[in-house]
Each structure stands twice: as structure tokens, then as C-alpha cells.
Design a protein around this motif. Structure first.
Motif, mmCIF file in Angstrom:
data_model
loop_
_atom_site.group_PDB
_atom_site.id
_atom_site.type_symbol
_atom_site.label_atom_id
_atom_site.label_comp_id
_atom_site.label_asym_id
_atom_site.label_seq_id
_atom_site.Cartn_x
_atom_site.Cartn_y
_atom_site.Cartn_z
ATOM 1 N N UNK A 67 -66.184 47.489 -13.496
ATOM 2 C CA UNK A 67 -66.216 48.405 -14.629
ATOM 3 C C UNK A 67 -65.392 49.666 -14.387
ATOM 4 N N UNK A 68 -65.324 50.122 -13.156
ATOM 5 C CA UNK A 68 -64.543 51.324 -12.855
ATOM 6 C C UNK A 68 -63.064 51.087 -13.134
ATOM 7 N N UNK A 69 -62.547 49.959 -12.681
ATOM 8 C CA UNK A 69 -61.144 49.642 -12.926
ATOM 9 C C UNK A 69 -60.893 49.384 -14.400
ATOM 10 N N UNK A 70 -61.819 48.721 -15.072
ATOM 11 C CA UNK A 70 -61.680 48.476 -16.507
ATOM 12 C C UNK A 70 -61.635 49.794 -17.272
ATOM 13 N N UNK A 71 -62.485 50.736 -16.902
ATOM 14 C CA UNK A 71 -62.501 52.044 -17.553
ATOM 15 C C UNK A 71 -61.175 52.765 -17.327
ATOM 16 N N UNK A 72 -60.654 52.717 -16.102
ATOM 17 C CA UNK A 72 -59.365 53.363 -15.815
ATOM 18 C C UNK A 72 -58.248 52.736 -16.634
ATOM 19 N N UNK A 73 -58.249 51.414 -16.743
ATOM 20 C CA UNK A 73 -57.223 50.727 -17.521
ATOM 21 C C UNK A 73 -57.299 51.133 -18.992
ATOM 22 N N UNK A 74 -58.497 51.247 -19.510
ATOM 23 C CA UNK A 74 -58.676 51.648 -20.908
ATOM 24 C C UNK A 74 -58.175 53.067 -21.138
ATOM 25 N N UNK A 75 -58.463 53.969 -20.213
ATOM 26 C CA UNK A 75 -58.030 55.346 -20.366
ATOM 27 C C UNK A 75 -56.520 55.479 -20.211
ATOM 28 N N UNK A 76 -55.932 54.691 -19.311
ATOM 29 C CA UNK A 76 -54.484 54.756 -19.100
ATOM 30 C C UNK A 76 -53.713 54.200 -20.291
ATOM 31 N N UNK A 77 -54.284 53.201 -20.956
ATOM 32 C CA UNK A 77 -53.602 52.613 -22.112
ATOM 33 C C UNK A 77 -53.348 53.686 -23.160
ATOM 34 N N UNK A 78 -54.344 54.508 -23.400
ATOM 35 C CA UNK A 78 -54.194 55.708 -24.200
ATOM 36 C C UNK A 78 -53.659 55.535 -25.610
ATOM 37 N N UNK A 79 -53.865 54.396 -26.242
ATOM 38 C CA UNK A 79 -53.450 54.222 -27.628
ATOM 39 C C UNK A 79 -54.586 54.740 -28.515
ATOM 40 N N UNK A 80 -54.657 56.047 -28.674
ATOM 41 C CA UNK A 80 -55.788 56.695 -29.348
ATOM 42 C C UNK A 80 -55.543 56.937 -30.821
ATOM 43 N N UNK A 81 -54.399 56.561 -31.348
ATOM 44 C CA UNK A 81 -54.136 56.856 -32.766
ATOM 45 C C UNK A 81 -54.696 55.833 -33.697
#
Length: 68
Positions: A54-68
Motif C-alpha cells: 500500500x505504501x508504494x501504491x500510495x506513492x505511485x498515485x501521488x506521483x501520477x498527479x493527474x488531479x484535474x
């Protein structure tokens, strides 16, 4: 003297079983297994078990950063 009853916050566990992840995400276990096989979900091996990282999954989600 009264003791303060602070709310108990469960500790963050950085891994989760496939079964529990399926329950919490609302997806079927077979779908989760397919995501793992395709490399969409990061896993680690703990003894004889493979768990979702889950830690790596969370980092990947945050790095993707497609927040629009």
C-alpha cells in the motif's frame, strides 16, 4: 485523577492481503489478481504470502498527479 480517553487510531499497516484489498475496494478478487499479474498493483512477498504494498501504491498515485 481522571485518565483522558484519547481516541484509538489504528496503526497504518503498509501491506494488505488480496482478499482484504478486494473487500475494501469493492472489486472482485479475480480482478485484483489480474491487476497484480499485469503489474498494476505493487506486491511484496512475506513468507509464503504475497501482499499488496500500500505504501508504494500510495506513492505511485501521488506521483501520477493527474488531479484535474
Amino acid at each position: 485523577m481522571e485518565e483522558t480517553k484519547a481516541p484509538q487510531i489504528p496503526p497504518f499497516v503498509p501491506v494488505m492481503t488480496v482478499e482484504r484489498f478486494a473487500q475494501m475496494s469493492g472489486l472482485e478478487e479475480g480482478v485484483i489478481q489480474g491487476h497484480i499479474r499485469r503489474g498494476y498493483l505493487p506486491t511484496i512477498k512475506l513468507g509464503r504470502y504475497r501482499v499488496i504494498n500500500l505504501s508504494l501504491l500510495q506513492m505511485q498515485c501521488l506521483e501520477e498527479g493527474d488531479w484535474s
